[in-house]
Design a protein around this motif. Structure first.
Motif, PDB file in Angstrom:
ATOM      1  N   ASP A  61       0.838  -1.196   0.000  1.00 46.76           N
ATOM      2  CA  ASP A  61       0.000   0.000   0.000  1.00 46.76           C
ATOM      3  C   ASP A  61       0.876   1.249   0.000  1.00 46.76           C
ATOM      4  O   ASP A  61       1.596   1.522   0.962  1.00 46.76           O
ATOM      5  CB  ASP A  61      -0.900  -0.011   1.235  1.00 46.76           C
ATOM      6  CG  ASP A  61      -1.841   1.181   1.278  1.00 46.76           C
ATOM      7  OD1 ASP A  61      -1.989   1.864   0.240  1.00 46.76           O
ATOM      8  OD2 ASP A  61      -2.429   1.440   2.343  1.00 46.76           O
ATOM      9  N   THR A  62       0.816   2.006  -1.100  1.00 45.83           N
ATOM     10  CA  THR A  62       1.572   3.254  -1.199  1.00 45.83           C
ATOM     11  C   THR A  62       0.654   4.466  -1.319  1.00 45.83           C
ATOM     12  O   THR A  62       1.111   5.556  -1.622  1.00 45.83           O
ATOM     13  CB  THR A  62       2.506   3.210  -2.423  1.00 45.83           C
ATOM     14  OG1 THR A  62       1.729   2.969  -3.613  1.00 45.83           O
ATOM     15  CG2 THR A  62       3.537   2.102  -2.276  1.00 45.83           C
ATOM     16  N   THR A  63      -0.641   4.277  -1.076  1.00 40.29           N
ATOM     17  CA  THR A  63      -1.585   5.383  -1.180  1.00 40.29           C
ATOM     18  C   THR A  63      -1.353   6.370  -0.045  1.00 40.29           C
ATOM     19  O   THR A  63      -0.961   6.005   1.058  1.00 40.29           O
ATOM     20  CB  THR A  63      -3.030   4.883  -1.143  1.00 40.29           C
ATOM     21  OG1 THR A  63      -3.243   4.158   0.069  1.00 40.29           O
ATOM     22  CG2 THR A  63      -3.311   3.967  -2.331  1.00 40.29           C
ATOM     23  N   ARG A  64      -1.628   7.617  -0.311  1.00 33.52           N
ATOM     24  CA  ARG A  64      -1.460   8.675   0.668  1.00 33.52           C
ATOM     25  C   ARG A  64      -2.677   9.588   0.630  1.00 33.52           C
ATOM     26  O   ARG A  64      -3.356   9.704  -0.386  1.00 33.52           O
ATOM     27  CB  ARG A  64      -0.197   9.497   0.369  1.00 33.52           C
ATOM     28  CG  ARG A  64       1.099   8.726   0.509  1.00 33.52           C
ATOM     29  CD  ARG A  64       1.390   8.390   1.963  1.00 33.52           C
ATOM     30  NE  ARG A  64       2.666   7.724   2.124  1.00 33.52           N
ATOM     31  CZ  ARG A  64       2.843   6.428   2.060  1.00 33.52           C
ATOM     32  NH1 ARG A  64       1.809   5.637   1.819  1.00 33.52           N
ATOM     33  NH2 ARG A  64       4.032   5.883   2.221  1.00 33.52           N
ATOM     34  N   GLY A  65      -2.922  10.232   1.726  1.00 31.61           N
ATOM     35  CA  GLY A  65      -3.941  11.276   1.762  1.00 31.61           C
ATOM     36  C   GLY A  65      -5.335  10.813   2.073  1.00 31.61           C
ATOM     37  O   GLY A  65      -6.232  11.628   2.224  1.00 31.61           O
ATOM     38  N   HIS A  66      -5.558   9.502   2.184  1.00 27.84           N
ATOM     39  CA  HIS A  66      -6.895   9.016   2.482  1.00 27.84           C
ATOM     40  C   HIS A  66      -7.106   8.966   4.000  1.00 27.84           C
ATOM     41  O   HIS A  66      -6.265   8.467   4.736  1.00 27.84           O
ATOM     42  CB  HIS A  66      -7.121   7.625   1.897  1.00 27.84           C
ATOM     43  CG  HIS A  66      -7.102   7.598   0.406  1.00 27.84           C
ATOM     44  ND1 HIS A  66      -8.133   8.085  -0.358  1.00 27.84           N
ATOM     45  CD2 HIS A  66      -6.171   7.147  -0.459  1.00 27.84           C
ATOM     46  CE1 HIS A  66      -7.840   7.927  -1.640  1.00 27.84           C
ATOM     47  NE2 HIS A  66      -6.652   7.367  -1.725  1.00 27.84           N
ATOM     48  N   LYS A  67      -8.213   9.493   4.451  1.00 25.21           N
ATOM     49  CA  LYS A  67      -8.581   9.402   5.863  1.00 25.21           C
ATOM     50  C   LYS A  67      -9.157   8.014   6.150  1.00 25.21           C
ATOM     51  O   LYS A  67      -9.637   7.322   5.256  1.00 25.21           O
ATOM     52  CB  LYS A  67      -9.614  10.477   6.204  1.00 25.21           C
ATOM     53  CG  LYS A  67      -9.062  11.892   6.239  1.00 25.21           C
ATOM     54  CD  LYS A  67      -8.393  12.179   7.572  1.00 25.21           C
ATOM     55  CE  LYS A  67      -8.079  13.656   7.716  1.00 25.21           C
ATOM     56  NZ  LYS A  67      -7.505  13.963   9.034  1.00 25.21           N
ATOM     57  N   LEU A  68      -9.099   7.632   7.398  1.00 23.70           N
ATOM     58  CA  LEU A  68      -9.702   6.372   7.824  1.00 23.70           C
ATOM     59  C   LEU A  68     -11.084   6.690   8.384  1.00 23.70           C
ATOM     60  O   LEU A  68     -11.215   7.354   9.405  1.00 23.70           O
ATOM     61  CB  LEU A  68      -8.842   5.689   8.880  1.00 23.70           C
ATOM     62  CG  LEU A  68      -9.378   4.359   9.416  1.00 23.70           C
ATOM     63  CD1 LEU A  68      -9.471   3.334   8.288  1.00 23.70           C
ATOM     64  CD2 LEU A  68      -8.495   3.838  10.538  1.00 23.70           C
ATOM     65  N   LYS A  69     -12.107   6.219   7.695  1.00 27.29           N
ATOM     66  CA  LYS A  69     -13.485   6.467   8.107  1.00 27.29           C
ATOM     67  C   LYS A  69     -13.971   5.303   8.966  1.00 27.29           C
ATOM     68  O   LYS A  69     -13.941   4.158   8.537  1.00 27.29           O
ATOM     69  CB  LYS A  69     -14.381   6.629   6.880  1.00 27.29           C
ATOM     70  CG  LYS A  69     -15.820   6.967   7.201  1.00 27.29           C
ATOM     71  CD  LYS A  69     -16.645   7.124   5.932  1.00 27.29           C
ATOM     72  CE  LYS A  69     -18.088   7.468   6.237  1.00 27.29           C
ATOM     73  NZ  LYS A  69     -18.902   7.580   5.008  1.00 27.29           N
ATOM     74  N   ILE A  70     -14.415   5.615  10.175  1.00 23.05           N
ATOM     75  CA  ILE A  70     -14.905   4.599  11.098  1.00 23.05           C
ATOM     76  C   ILE A  70     -16.411   4.751  11.236  1.00 23.05           C
ATOM     77  O   ILE A  70     -16.902   5.800  11.644  1.00 23.05           O
ATOM     78  CB  ILE A  70     -14.232   4.734  12.478  1.00 23.05           C
ATOM     79  CG1 ILE A  70     -12.713   4.652  12.349  1.00 23.05           C
ATOM     80  CG2 ILE A  70     -14.742   3.653  13.423  1.00 23.05           C
ATOM     81  CD1 ILE A  70     -11.969   4.883  13.650  1.00 23.05           C
ATOM     82  N   ASN A  71     -17.146   3.727  10.852  1.00 26.10           N
ATOM     83  CA  ASN A  71     -18.602   3.704  10.997  1.00 26.10           C
ATOM     84  C   ASN A  71     -18.941   2.807  12.182  1.00 26.10           C
ATOM     85  O   ASN A  71     -18.557   1.633  12.194  1.00 26.10           O
ATOM     86  CB  ASN A  71     -19.266   3.150   9.732  1.00 26.10           C
ATOM     87  CG  ASN A  71     -18.788   3.844   8.480  1.00 26.10           C
ATOM     88  OD1 ASN A  71     -18.971   5.034   8.310  1.00 26.10           O
ATOM     89  ND2 ASN A  71     -18.152   3.093   7.591  1.00 26.10           N
TER      90      ASN A  71
END
Length: 386
Positions: A61-71
């Protein structure tokens, strides 16, 4: 005409005259069966061609900038909303900074019925206690100084509210008895404490945090931090009185899609067999990417979970506090699901293979049946059949 004659010579398929062909009942039955099988398999092949295939890949995983959304959607049926707190922390134990959330609490009666409309929860509330040495931002008329009942750090410290008296006692690690405090007799805390165990609470909503290892928990008592130590004040009750039975209606990290395990804990009901039970969920999150044939790429998360529970009463000898604790850790690998459609050439090849294969097999079976029947009839005619 010469061209047509030359073309006829290229015909490699033998032709049988009608006078040399023999029609049998077994051949007719075999023809019907073969036709039904061919039609069935071709229809299945058409459905497979029209339905996209899902290919799966695994990479770093090299993705950046994504927030972790917790439902999250939890029901705690035996603790009042006024006496339960939700807190989110990162891997260092500090509360998340710049957290975005829409978390609501809904009061329930002991039968699970709604008492009033849900109210938005401030999960960052009371993260730090103000020291008695800090000066106020503005100058106001100084009220009468209330007694701290021996818990004051210095002669100038005042305790004008019930909460300030409790805070002073907690900072000295004393056990407060609110019935002895004048400030608590006329405060709203008495009504809150009176319904602490006569109501339930429904906590639900979403929050977005940074994509780092962290945790969140739902625990009884008002939360705050003293010297960077996270504390829940459950006074005037002992921790053993809190029943942390709960139901996980929904827990997920990101959007839901039909592949993978994005919500393995949904609908889980956990009963606390005794007071002061600590429930821990250790979650391993696997970032997941879904690339559909049409539409935008979806970034979500699958996860696996390990559950653990223990009693944290004084008699058990275990450390901790009652509540529901969710610890999550992100995997360095990402799973990618990609929708792909079969090519037209692949579809045509399969259809031809189905038709040709069934006709060939049916021809072999028909030949065996015809030969067997002919031999049996010949023996009957010669009287050699036994």
């Amino acid at each position: 005409m010469r061209f047509l004659d030359s073309l006829r010579r290229l015909d490699a398929y033998p032709k049988i005259d009608n006078e040399f062909s023999i029609r049998t009942v077994s051949g007719a039955a075999l023809t019907l069966i073969s036709t039904i099988v061919i039609v069935t398999l071709v229809i299945g092949e058409i459905n497979a061609y029209l339905s996209p295939n899902i290919s799966e890949e695994l990479f770093v995983d090299t993705t950046r900038g994504h927030k972790l959304k917790i439902n999250l959607d939890f029901t705690i049926p035996r603790i009042s909303c006024d006496y339960v707190s939700l807190d989110a922390q990162d891997s260092t134990g500090e509360q998340h900074l710049h957290i975005e959330h829409n978390i609501y609490k809904r009061r329930l009666d002991l039968q699970g019925n709604q008492i009033e409309e849900p109210k938005k929860e401030d999960i960052q509330a009371s993260t730090k206690r103000i020291s008695s040495t800090e000066s106020p931002a503005t100058t106001t008329l100084k009220p009468a100084c209330g007694s701290c009942y021996g818990a004051a750090k210095n002669a100038s410290q005042c305790c004008n509210t019930c909460q300030e008296v409790i805070d002073a006692y907690r900072e000295r690690k004393w056990n407060p008895n609110v019935e002895d405090f004048e400030q608590c007799k006329n405060s709203n805390d008495a009504s809150i404490e009176g319904k602490a165990f006569s109501e339930g609470c429904h906590i639900y909503g979403t929050m977005e945090v940074n994509r780092v290892e962290g945790r969140f928990h739902i625990a009884p008592g008002k939360s705050f931090s003293i010297n960077h130590i996270h504390v829940h004040d459950v006074q005037p009750y002992s921790s053993g009185r809190f029943n942390t039975t709960h139901r996980i209606n929904t827990l997920s990290f990101g959007e839901q899609f039909e592949f993978g395990t994005t919500r393995p804990l949904d609908g889980l009901m956990v009963e606390a067999t005794e007071g002061a039970m600590m429930f821990q969920y250790y979650i391993k999150i696997v970032p997941t990417m879904f690339v559909p044939l049409k539409g935008a790429t979806l970034y979500t998360n699958q996860f696996s979970v390990t559950k653990h529970q223990k009693s944290v009463t004084a008699m058990s000898g275990e450390t901790g506090m009652p509540g529901i604790f969710v610890n999550y850790e992100l995997s360095p690998l990402m799973v990618k699901f990609t929708e792909k459609r079969n090519s037209l050439g692949h579809f045509a090849t399969n259809v031809c293979a189905i038709i040709g294969g069934i006709f060939t097999v049916a021809g072999i079976i028909d030949s065996l049946l015809f030969t067997s029947i002919h031999v049996i009839k010949r023996k009957i005619e010669l009287g050699k059949a036994s």
